[in-house]
Write a protein that holds these residues in place. Sequence first.
Motif, PDB file in Angstrom:
ATOM      1  N   GLY A  32      32.344  32.995  44.788  1.00 51.36           N
ATOM      2  CA  GLY A  32      32.836  32.473  44.187  1.00 51.36           C
ATOM      3  C   GLY A  32      31.625  32.295  43.178  1.00 51.36           C
ATOM      4  O   GLY A  32      30.337  32.979  43.633  1.00 51.36           O
ATOM      5  N   LYS A  33      31.665  31.843  42.330  1.00 52.20           N
ATOM      6  CA  LYS A  33      30.371  31.862  41.036  1.00 52.20           C
ATOM      7  C   LYS A  33      28.845  31.291  41.853  1.00 52.20           C
ATOM      8  O   LYS A  33      28.160  30.605  40.905  1.00 52.20           O
ATOM      9  CB  LYS A  33      30.289  32.105  40.505  1.00 52.20           C
ATOM     10  CG  LYS A  33      31.573  32.794  39.622  1.00 52.20           C
ATOM     11  CD  LYS A  33      31.669  32.125  38.279  1.00 52.20           C
ATOM     12  CE  LYS A  33      32.724  32.894  37.679  1.00 52.20           C
ATOM     13  NZ  LYS A  33      33.341  32.573  36.334  1.00 52.20           N
ATOM     14  N   ARG A  73      38.070  46.895  39.832  1.00 55.79           N
ATOM     15  CA  ARG A  73      37.394  47.172  41.292  1.00 55.79           C
ATOM     16  C   ARG A  73      37.955  45.920  41.857  1.00 55.79           C
ATOM     17  O   ARG A  73      37.738  44.783  41.223  1.00 55.79           O
ATOM     18  CB  ARG A  73      36.202  47.056  41.133  1.00 55.79           C
ATOM     19  CG  ARG A  73      35.455  47.274  42.750  1.00 55.79           C
ATOM     20  CD  ARG A  73      33.743  47.874  42.351  1.00 55.79           C
ATOM     21  NE  ARG A  73      33.313  46.187  42.530  1.00 55.79           N
ATOM     22  CZ  ARG A  73      32.342  46.238  42.298  1.00 55.79           C
ATOM     23  NH1 ARG A  73      31.723  46.250  42.005  1.00 55.79           N
ATOM     24  NH2 ARG A  73      31.498  44.851  42.064  1.00 55.79           N
ATOM     25  N   GLN A  74      38.291  46.207  43.493  1.00 50.89           N
ATOM     26  CA  GLN A  74      38.788  45.423  43.758  1.00 50.89           C
ATOM     27  C   GLN A  74      38.600  44.260  45.492  1.00 50.89           C
ATOM     28  O   GLN A  74      37.471  45.099  45.400  1.00 50.89           O
ATOM     29  CB  GLN A  74      40.424  45.780  44.981  1.00 50.89           C
ATOM     30  CG  GLN A  74      41.882  44.968  45.262  1.00 50.89           C
ATOM     31  CD  GLN A  74      42.596  45.729  45.984  1.00 50.89           C
ATOM     32  OE1 GLN A  74      42.569  46.968  46.226  1.00 50.89           O
ATOM     33  NE2 GLN A  74      43.665  45.239  45.898  1.00 50.89           N
ATOM     34  N   CYS A  75      38.724  43.583  45.244  1.00 51.47           N
ATOM     35  CA  CYS A  75      38.034  42.772  46.165  1.00 51.47           C
ATOM     36  C   CYS A  75      37.564  42.966  47.234  1.00 51.47           C
ATOM     37  O   CYS A  75      38.130  43.348  47.703  1.00 51.47           O
ATOM     38  CB  CYS A  75      38.466  41.193  46.058  1.00 51.47           C
ATOM     39  SG  CYS A  75      37.871  39.898  47.404  1.00 51.47           S
ATOM     40  N   SER A  76      36.738  43.092  47.964  1.00 51.16           N
ATOM     41  CA  SER A  76      36.210  44.016  48.937  1.00 51.16           C
ATOM     42  C   SER A  76      36.784  43.308  50.624  1.00 51.16           C
ATOM     43  O   SER A  76      36.911  43.396  51.331  1.00 51.16           O
ATOM     44  CB  SER A  76      34.921  44.043  49.303  1.00 51.16           C
ATOM     45  OG  SER A  76      34.291  43.192  49.501  1.00 51.16           O
ATOM     46  N   ASN A 119      29.687  40.857  42.558  1.00 53.14           N
ATOM     47  CA  ASN A 119      29.477  40.695  43.893  1.00 53.14           C
ATOM     48  C   ASN A 119      29.539  41.603  44.175  1.00 53.14           C
ATOM     49  O   ASN A 119      29.769  41.330  46.098  1.00 53.14           O
ATOM     50  CB  ASN A 119      29.194  39.150  44.195  1.00 53.14           C
ATOM     51  CG  ASN A 119      29.951  38.850  44.006  1.00 53.14           C
ATOM     52  OD1 ASN A 119      31.685  38.868  43.738  1.00 53.14           O
ATOM     53  ND2 ASN A 119      29.825  37.209  44.564  1.00 53.14           N
ATOM     54  N   GLY A 120      31.005  41.607  44.244  1.00 50.52           N
ATOM     55  CA  GLY A 120      32.265  43.137  45.073  1.00 50.52           C
ATOM     56  C   GLY A 120      33.019  41.913  45.316  1.00 50.52           C
ATOM     57  O   GLY A 120      34.330  42.421  45.947  1.00 50.52           O
ATOM     58  N   LYS A 121      33.467  41.139  45.364  1.00 53.66           N
ATOM     59  CA  LYS A 121      34.263  39.499  45.768  1.00 53.66           C
ATOM     60  C   LYS A 121      35.053  39.130  44.583  1.00 53.66           C
ATOM     61  O   LYS A 121      34.063  39.448  43.672  1.00 53.66           O
ATOM     62  CB  LYS A 121      33.612  38.617  46.940  1.00 53.66           C
ATOM     63  CG  LYS A 121      32.279  39.001  47.989  1.00 53.66           C
ATOM     64  CD  LYS A 121      33.642  39.695  48.792  1.00 53.66           C
ATOM     65  CE  LYS A 121      32.786  40.016  49.908  1.00 53.66           C
ATOM     66  NZ  LYS A 121      33.506  40.851  51.057  1.00 53.66           N
ATOM     67  N   CYS A 122      36.119  38.775  44.638  1.00 47.62           N
ATOM     68  CA  CYS A 122      36.423  37.780  44.057  1.00 47.62           C
ATOM     69  C   CYS A 122      36.079  36.103  43.717  1.00 47.62           C
ATOM     70  O   CYS A 122      35.064  35.875  44.412  1.00 47.62           O
ATOM     71  CB  CYS A 122      38.467  38.007  43.857  1.00 47.62           C
ATOM     72  SG  CYS A 122      38.780  36.808  45.107  1.00 47.62           S
ATOM     73  N   ARG A 140      43.357  41.065  47.219  1.00 44.83           N
ATOM     74  CA  ARG A 140      44.159  41.828  45.488  1.00 44.83           C
ATOM     75  C   ARG A 140      43.660  41.518  44.006  1.00 44.83           C
ATOM     76  O   ARG A 140      44.478  42.153  43.523  1.00 44.83           O
ATOM     77  CB  ARG A 140      45.676  42.480  45.465  1.00 44.83           C
ATOM     78  CG  ARG A 140      46.250  42.683  46.877  1.00 44.83           C
ATOM     79  CD  ARG A 140      47.676  42.752  46.712  1.00 44.83           C
ATOM     80  NE  ARG A 140      48.354  41.614  47.609  1.00 44.83           N
ATOM     81  CZ  ARG A 140      49.968  41.412  48.177  1.00 44.83           C
ATOM     82  NH1 ARG A 140      50.909  42.390  46.927  1.00 44.83           N
ATOM     83  NH2 ARG A 140      50.382  40.849  48.641  1.00 44.83           N
ATOM     84  N   GLN A 141      42.986  40.707  44.448  1.00 45.85           N
ATOM     85  CA  GLN A 141      41.839  40.146  43.056  1.00 45.85           C
ATOM     86  C   GLN A 141      41.354  40.655  42.289  1.00 45.85           C
ATOM     87  O   GLN A 141      40.320  41.670  43.328  1.00 45.85           O
ATOM     88  CB  GLN A 141      41.156  38.776  43.826  1.00 45.85           C
ATOM     89  CG  GLN A 141      42.574  37.166  43.736  1.00 45.85           C
ATOM     90  CD  GLN A 141      43.398  37.185  42.670  1.00 45.85           C
ATOM     91  OE1 GLN A 141      42.597  36.570  41.890  1.00 45.85           O
ATOM     92  NE2 GLN A 141      44.882  36.871  42.934  1.00 45.85           N
ATOM     93  N   PRO A 142      41.539  41.029  41.328  1.00 43.50           N
ATOM     94  CA  PRO A 142      40.409  41.363  40.905  1.00 43.50           C
ATOM     95  C   PRO A 142      38.317  40.974  41.237  1.00 43.50           C
ATOM     96  O   PRO A 142      37.983  39.891  41.241  1.00 43.50           O
ATOM     97  CB  PRO A 142      40.111  41.191  39.052  1.00 43.50           C
ATOM     98  CG  PRO A 142      41.005  40.673  39.409  1.00 43.50           C
ATOM     99  CD  PRO A 142      41.505  39.969  40.282  1.00 43.50           C
ATOM    100  N   ALA A 143      37.048  42.004  41.077  1.00 49.56           N
ATOM    101  CA  ALA A 143      35.854  41.616  41.779  1.00 49.56           C
ATOM    102  C   ALA A 143      35.372  41.524  41.264  1.00 49.56           C
ATOM    103  O   ALA A 143      35.484  41.848  39.685  1.00 49.56           O
ATOM    104  CB  ALA A 143      35.755  42.851  42.508  1.00 49.56           C
ATOM    105  N   MET A 144      34.512  40.071  41.445  1.00 46.69           N
ATOM    106  CA  MET A 144      33.373  39.719  40.497  1.00 46.69           C
ATOM    107  C   MET A 144      32.223  40.628  40.172  1.00 46.69           C
ATOM    108  O   MET A 144      32.235  42.024  40.983  1.00 46.69           O
ATOM    109  CB  MET A 144      33.105  38.456  40.310  1.00 46.69           C
ATOM    110  CG  MET A 144      33.839  37.622  40.114  1.00 46.69           C
ATOM    111  SD  MET A 144      33.150  35.714  40.185  1.00 46.69           S
ATOM    112  CE  MET A 144      32.605  35.484  41.971  1.00 46.69           C
TER     113      MET A 144
END
Length: 92
Positions: free
Chosen positions: A44-45, A16-19, A36-39, A30-34
């Motif tokens: 952030g964590k 899944r890609q960052c929104s 929560n849907g964001k990179c 274009r970063q992979p999402a965590m």
Amino acid sequence: MPHNPTPSRVDLATVRQCSARSKRTGEPCRQPAMANGKCRFHGGKSTGAPRGNRNAWKHGGYSVEAQGHRQELRQLLREARQALDDMEEMQR
């Protein structure tokens, strides 16, 4: 000797890609999402400093105690203004 001893086994095309979207171009991140849907850059964590963190204490101007004092002071000023208005009304 290679610097990356454990290569990624995840296919980045299926992750899944960052929104998040760029303000300038409108293109998606274009970063992979965590979870929560964001990179890691956009969502952030970190959830911030823990409540009551004394390491983050600077001046105490926004502490619960200081806010309470300001609220009491505002109430006293309101009452004083009202009393002055009442006295002026009585003199007329």
